[in-house]
Design a protein around this motif. Sequence first.
Motif, short mmCIF file in Angstrom:
data_model
loop_
_atom_site.label_atom_id
_atom_site.label_comp_id
_atom_site.label_asym_id
_atom_site.label_seq_id
_atom_site.Cartn_x
_atom_site.Cartn_y
_atom_site.Cartn_z
N ALA A 20 0.83 -1.21 0.00
CA ALA A 20 0.00 0.00 0.00
C ALA A 20 0.86 1.25 0.00
O ALA A 20 0.54 2.23 -0.68
CB ALA A 20 -0.93 -0.01 1.21
N ARG A 23 1.96 1.78 -3.49
CA ARG A 23 0.87 2.21 -4.38
C ARG A 23 0.50 3.67 -4.16
O ARG A 23 0.13 4.37 -5.08
CB ARG A 23 -0.38 1.35 -4.16
CG ARG A 23 -0.35 0.03 -4.90
CD ARG A 23 -1.73 -0.63 -4.86
NE ARG A 23 -2.30 -0.72 -3.54
CZ ARG A 23 -2.11 -1.73 -2.68
NH1 ARG A 23 -1.34 -2.73 -3.03
NH2 ARG A 23 -2.68 -1.73 -1.50
N THR A 24 0.54 4.12 -2.92
CA THR A 24 0.09 5.48 -2.61
C THR A 24 1.20 6.51 -2.68
O THR A 24 0.93 7.69 -2.60
CB THR A 24 -0.57 5.53 -1.22
OG1 THR A 24 0.37 5.09 -0.24
CG2 THR A 24 -1.81 4.67 -1.17
N PRO A 29 2.07 11.91 -3.82
CA PRO A 29 1.01 10.91 -4.03
C PRO A 29 1.06 10.27 -5.41
O PRO A 29 0.14 10.37 -6.19
CB PRO A 29 -0.27 11.73 -3.82
CG PRO A 29 0.10 13.11 -4.21
CD PRO A 29 1.53 13.27 -3.80
N PRO A 31 2.34 6.53 -7.34
CA PRO A 31 2.80 5.17 -7.04
C PRO A 31 4.27 4.98 -7.38
O PRO A 31 4.79 5.62 -8.29
CB PRO A 31 1.92 4.29 -7.92
CG PRO A 31 1.33 5.19 -8.95
CD PRO A 31 1.33 6.57 -8.38
N ARG A 60 5.83 3.26 7.09
CA ARG A 60 5.58 4.44 6.24
C ARG A 60 6.65 5.50 6.45
O ARG A 60 7.17 6.08 5.51
CB ARG A 60 4.20 5.02 6.55
CG ARG A 60 3.07 4.25 5.96
CD ARG A 60 1.73 4.98 6.17
NE ARG A 60 0.64 4.06 5.95
CZ ARG A 60 0.04 3.34 6.88
NH1 ARG A 60 0.40 3.46 8.14
NH2 ARG A 60 -0.93 2.51 6.58
#
Length: 162
Positions: A20, A23-24, A29, A31, A60
């Motif tokens: 994730a 992807r984000t 923002p 990928p 993250r």
Amino acid sequence: VQMRPEDLAGHDALLEGMAAVLRTGLKEPHPARDLALQLVFHELRPVHEEGIVLLLEALRVACRKAAAAAATVLLEPRVDFEVECPPESVSAVLADLNARQAEIREVRAAVLHVSVRGIVRLAAVLGFTTRLRSITRGLGTMHITSRDLVEALDEPETRPRS
């Protein structure tokens, strides 16, 4: 060490969390592509729901710090295009495409229309169909197909002002 399937459930959540994050986006923002992350466990033991949340947040933060230190490149899509327009509109269409930094590959004239083919950055042709409709009095058409990704331009605005 013997692990039960339910003990690995938390680790699966971490792997999904890594996917994730990619992807984000890491820095912005967008990928991430062509990137490999390796998650190394010093000690493999069951992870509970509260611990997963904390580990995902740590993941993250670590990914964003790594991206900030790395030489990342922002990519944008390029497309192949074909514009068909009446012969009396072709010079205005070519001028507009040139202002959008399109690479014209072929101009082919027929009796009732002219076909223009080339390559352009997708961001540069956003809104072009509206302009094409104005230039050609509704008689022009445009078709695009995905081509590749290229390094994004430094200047954020590549479209001419209408």
